[in-house]
Design an enzyme around this catalytic site. Sequence first.
Site, PDB file in Angstrom:
ATOM      1  N   GLY A  55     -11.489  18.394 -26.762  1.00 20.16           N
ATOM      2  CA  GLY A  55     -11.149  19.503 -25.875  1.00 20.16           C
ATOM      3  C   GLY A  55     -11.946  19.452 -24.578  1.00 20.16           C
ATOM      4  O   GLY A  55     -12.943  18.739 -24.469  1.00 20.16           O
ATOM      5  N   SER A  56     -11.509  20.202 -23.594  1.00 19.86           N
ATOM      6  CA  SER A  56     -12.221  20.286 -22.312  1.00 19.86           C
ATOM      7  C   SER A  56     -13.091  21.542 -22.272  1.00 19.86           C
ATOM      8  O   SER A  56     -13.160  22.287 -23.238  1.00 19.86           O
ATOM      9  CB  SER A  56     -11.208  20.284 -21.166  1.00 19.86           C
ATOM     10  OG  SER A  56     -10.518  19.061 -21.149  1.00 19.86           O
ATOM     11  N   GLY A  57     -13.752  21.733 -21.132  1.00 21.06           N
ATOM     12  CA  GLY A  57     -14.643  22.878 -21.000  1.00 21.06           C
ATOM     13  C   GLY A  57     -16.057  22.559 -21.452  1.00 21.06           C
ATOM     14  O   GLY A  57     -16.915  23.429 -21.494  1.00 21.06           O
ATOM     15  N   HIS A  58     -16.277  21.286 -21.804  1.00 25.26           N
ATOM     16  CA  HIS A  58     -17.580  20.834 -22.305  1.00 25.26           C
ATOM     17  C   HIS A  58     -18.207  19.821 -21.360  1.00 25.26           C
ATOM     18  O   HIS A  58     -19.025  19.006 -21.780  1.00 25.26           O
ATOM     19  CB  HIS A  58     -17.398  20.167 -23.666  1.00 25.26           C
ATOM     20  CG  HIS A  58     -16.788  21.039 -24.710  1.00 25.26           C
ATOM     21  ND1 HIS A  58     -17.411  22.165 -25.173  1.00 25.26           N
ATOM     22  CD2 HIS A  58     -15.607  20.958 -25.379  1.00 25.26           C
ATOM     23  CE1 HIS A  58     -16.654  22.740 -26.096  1.00 25.26           C
ATOM     24  NE2 HIS A  58     -15.544  22.035 -26.235  1.00 25.26           N
ATOM     25  N   ASP A 112      -9.293  18.243 -33.646  1.00 23.23           N
ATOM     26  CA  ASP A 112      -9.460  16.854 -33.207  1.00 23.23           C
ATOM     27  C   ASP A 112      -9.086  15.886 -34.322  1.00 23.23           C
ATOM     28  O   ASP A 112      -8.469  14.853 -34.087  1.00 23.23           O
ATOM     29  CB  ASP A 112     -10.920  16.599 -32.797  1.00 23.23           C
ATOM     30  CG  ASP A 112     -11.301  17.392 -31.560  1.00 23.23           C
ATOM     31  OD1 ASP A 112     -10.429  17.635 -30.722  1.00 23.23           O
ATOM     32  OD2 ASP A 112     -12.484  17.767 -31.438  1.00 23.23           O
ATOM     33  N   HIS A 219     -18.236  26.129 -30.180  1.00 23.61           N
ATOM     34  CA  HIS A 219     -17.326  27.153 -29.669  1.00 23.61           C
ATOM     35  C   HIS A 219     -17.706  28.514 -30.215  1.00 23.61           C
ATOM     36  O   HIS A 219     -16.875  29.389 -30.381  1.00 23.61           O
ATOM     37  CB  HIS A 219     -15.888  26.837 -30.049  1.00 23.61           C
ATOM     38  CG  HIS A 219     -15.545  25.407 -29.847  1.00 23.61           C
ATOM     39  ND1 HIS A 219     -15.753  24.470 -30.813  1.00 23.61           N
ATOM     40  CD2 HIS A 219     -15.056  24.755 -28.771  1.00 23.61           C
ATOM     41  CE1 HIS A 219     -15.379  23.286 -30.355  1.00 23.61           C
ATOM     42  NE2 HIS A 219     -14.963  23.422 -29.116  1.00 23.61           N
TER      43      HIS A 219
END
Lengths: 332, 332, 220, 220
Positions: A55-58, A112, A219
């Site tokens: 995922g993104s945002g990391h 994932d 998260h």
Amino acid sequence: MRMKKFINDPRRIVPELLEGLALAFPDKVRLAGEGIVARAKGKAADKVRIVTLGGSGHEPGLSGFVGEGMLDYSVAGEIFAAPGAPKVVEALRQACAGAARALLVVLNHAGDVLTANIAMQTAAREGLAVKMVLTREDISGGPNPDDRRGLVGFLPVYKVAGAAAEQGASLDKCLEIAERMQLNMRTLAVAVRTATHPATGHPIFDLGEDEMEIGMGQHGEAGTGRMQLKSADATATIMLQMLLDDLAVSAGEELLVVINGAGATTLMELLLIFRRVAQILKEKGITLARSAIGEFITTQEQAGFQMMIARLDEELIRLWDAPCNTPFYNRI
Amino acid sequence: MRMKKFINDPRRIVPELLEGLALAFPDKVRLAGEGIVARAKGKAADKVRIVTLGGSGHEPGLSGFVGEGMLDYSVAGEIFAAPGAPKVVEALRQACAGAARALLVVLNHAGDVLTANIAMQTAAREGLAVKMVLTREDISGGPNPDDRRGLVGFLPVYKVAGAAAEQGASLDKCLEIAERMQLNMRTLAVAVRTATHPATGHPIFDLGEDEMEIGMGQHGEAGTGRMQLKSADATATIMLQMLLDDLAVSAGEELLVVINGAGATTLMELLLIFRRVAQILKEKGITLARSAIGEFITTQEQAGFQMMIARLDEELIRLWDAPCNTPFYNRI
Amino acid sequence: MTDRISISDLKRMLSEAARCLRERHEYLSQLDCVAGDGDHGTTMLSASGQLEAAVAQAPSQNSRELLKDCGWRILSIDGGASSALLGTFFLGMAETASESDFGCGALAAAFESGLNAVLKQTKARPGDKTMVDALVPAVNALHAAAESGMPIPAALEGAAAAAQAGAESTKPLVAHYGRAKFLGEKTLGHADPGAVSMALLFQGFSEALVPRREIDHGGF
Amino acid sequence: MTDRISISDLKRMLSEAARCLRERHEYLSQLDCVAGDGDHGTTMLSASGQLEAAVAQAPSQNSRELLKDCGWRILSIDGGASSALLGTFFLGMAETASESDFGCGALAAAFESGLNAVLKQTKARPGDKTMVDALVPAVNALHAAAESGMPIPAALEGAAAAAQAGAESTKPLVAHYGRAKFLGEKTLGHADPGAVSMALLFQGFSEALVPRREIDHGGF
Ligand SMILES: Nc1ncnc2c1ncn2[C@@H]1O[C@H](COP(=O)(O)OP(=O)(O)O)[C@@H](O)[C@H]1O
Ligand SMILES: Nc1ncnc2c1ncn2[C@@H]1O[C@H](COP(=O)(O)OP(=O)(O)O)[C@@H](O)[C@H]1O
Ligand SMILES: [Mg+2]
Ligand SMILES: [Mg+2]
Ligand SMILES: [Mg+2]
Ligand SMILES: [Mg+2]
């Protein structure tokens, strides 16, 4: 806490940030499809490709580590969400073009893993030579490896597998190296302040004004130990002991230590934490062989950090020391 | 907002964090006295030494850039406070041991400049061959260079002066390079959320829940433009235009762009900002020659960023591209 | 009560100045919060500690060496602008200070030399809302008193009053130097912290030589 | 109202399922906030858009191709666990789906094949507080109805009711899979968002074939 972020359309964050990445590091990475970040420079056809997804945002995780000596492809999902399997299949097809072979490195998070499994099944049907390694080192998940999430341990796995691939190791050898690295690493996270979700604007979790939580996931998934905020030394001592016990480290062994900032926690603090870790290891006669300190995988402006230790052998040290040249991790 | 930081004794933050830095990067830096960070490896006696000074709490700035190709010595003060002149004199003495020559790079902040001037006068009395360059590029200070603070522009100055020194340039040449770099750079900062002072625990400044402030200084010194929080694209557009105007950039020129995160602002956001900058430069026919994105100088967990542009010529590009090897900035 | 300042008088002056700064350090930080970064009290607390250490550890009976040691010690504090200038002030005093006793004229000359050293390091002048606003009138008052043949305790008392008036006079001003200059209008109505510190310094010098009750504790 | 599902019936089923998910997406995100990361509704909104696009753009009159397209489109959403599993469900259905019409038995077989594909990707089983808790009873109900010769609308209505009951049954459970597992006891008392989505999916399938008013809108 209201969200205060510099963004445009919240639904376009991921394509825009990947565009920014490619514009900022044109000599290192390029966009090779929707959500697919690839190395700018080619690699000999007989060398193994290292591919990852998440995922993104990391940021800078994971696409910030595409480049010589680390990743060949990174498939980026939406904010905090795994990418769809078709994108991963597309990246694997590109990675395996010209009969090349690929190692898919997956961090153990439900979405994932599902995506990766579906993509691996499709790749197998298409006759692509891909093997997969799952990183799962978060000891807060309990004793069962299936329950352990993949945290900042991806960094050494990318590093040693990427170095092996660069040096011409076979796919099986790359897989063996990656597995050895991941079996010998342990991570624990601590959070002290939540972040806001860039698409929804909502805080990800709640934590009291003087609390910290050990074991908090990437998260905001709850951890094991909610407790009063502690000093740098006390926090480092508690976390390191849990990691050393879990990995069963003995005096004389050589360790890699990674301290990863979650986003808002300062490098100042990470250096204080690291200092205490180094002191304790010295007291215990354990060798601090290598280290990395910085923000490798973040959760927006969350405050807290991850502490990772890994047992190194000679070969892993050599691969860790090998050169690499990516937007956010370099070695000369 | 209550302070939530991993620290120990607030009066011991600086020595502890420097100890952590030296423990984490033993092959790059060493402690050479109270508050003095020096290169781990020696440098030929006939090469110029680059020395700097500044307050702490801005990590990785400034000591994180000590190493081959950048700084030889960094003198770290207390949190947000210039170091005392005697420490700077001590660093200059070490730098000039064996009749070596040194360039002192100072960021234009009242305390730093006073300290530097006092140290320079003492150094001159002791017969040390030291020259000084003052970086002052924050256009929010108005047209008078004396009123312009030194912000992230220290990075290119360390980089090009350090590279010149490494290549054997004379002290006058290093000074000329550093001056040329600093005269050709412009920075503007924006803040959206305050940080807490790690020693006092107090917020550094106030800002409304939906406000941002363009021109905010490194320690919460007020800027010129308090306004409603804007999108990444709008903010980048406003700030870039102000910088281009001030530097009087024309189409066809080659620019270096640095986007520096203040602490809590995510790399995700910095990449969105950078994307817009790259788009605008392209539209205007200005060449985006080089760039750097990351956290080079922070103000604890402050949210916001600095945007820097600099006009590059061929020589500056060559020096910017030269290798360097420091804890927090590397080039291969 | 003497008409010459012996080394033990000087030590008492430094100790009393240290005490005055220590007692008011929280207030000094509050003032710095309005227009700066809130650390001025912390720096003055360190300065106060350094003055006390210099007095306690003074190896010789040499006044000039003592003042020089005070200067270097204060310069060694990582205190930003104010400690650099205060250290410079003491070093400047040391340059013209007598090695043993001072008469009133010599004392005034030493203070003037300190002030000149400060004025060499900063472009700030009276009216710019800095510590200079307190230092200049204090040194001027001391000079005038010396010329008129006033005894030292009274001369210092006048200097302290002048410094305090100077500090007060910064209230309606807008800062032009230091961090505060970026706050512009926000500094209006508040005394400059560095100027208040200088007033406290002179208050301490004066109180060391005058019975405590005679002093007017003024507005701060 | 028919006893075979034509391609246009199937399209209506998919469209209605999309509508049901769309209407409740905010509620789904709320549920995910309790025990997950709050994005489930967003993912289901995207899934709903993909179902509608698949229906609108279907190039052929081939039911199997349509279901396959739905599967790939949903897999393509960056939606994490739930879109991967829902996409897998449609791809699994496509594997045994008829190319044209379905009888009730063939429909049940296709759904079962979808369920089996899901159960191959996850270790979650009924009682683990996931979407499986709604899918399994829905498919079982459909099978039983087909075997007892029930007409398709009634059979789907039964499946929808079973899915809803399955979703309800997750309330007292503790999550063992997905992000929610890390929240353990916190998930007690709240329905699993993925299970509620599956109930909405079957509600849509059923409503496509039954006049709207006959439906009991249940608890959510
Ligand atoms: N350039 C300058 N010239 C004269 N005085 C100054 C200057 N800069 C700062 N000061 C004095 O120092 C005081 C602030 O001291 P302090 O807060 O300890 O240092 P800093 O501003 O570095 O945090 C101001 O109130 C002012 O009196
Ligand atoms: N391993 C799994 N097996 C079965 N269902 C799962 C699994 N992981 C998640 N789910 C389902 O997905 C739902 C959450 O979906 P969503 O929020 O969209 O994805 P994510 O958890 O990746 O954010 C859960 O409520 C659960 O029903
Ligand atoms: Mg999610
Ligand atoms: Mg200060
Ligand atoms: Mg201050
Ligand atoms: Mg979710």
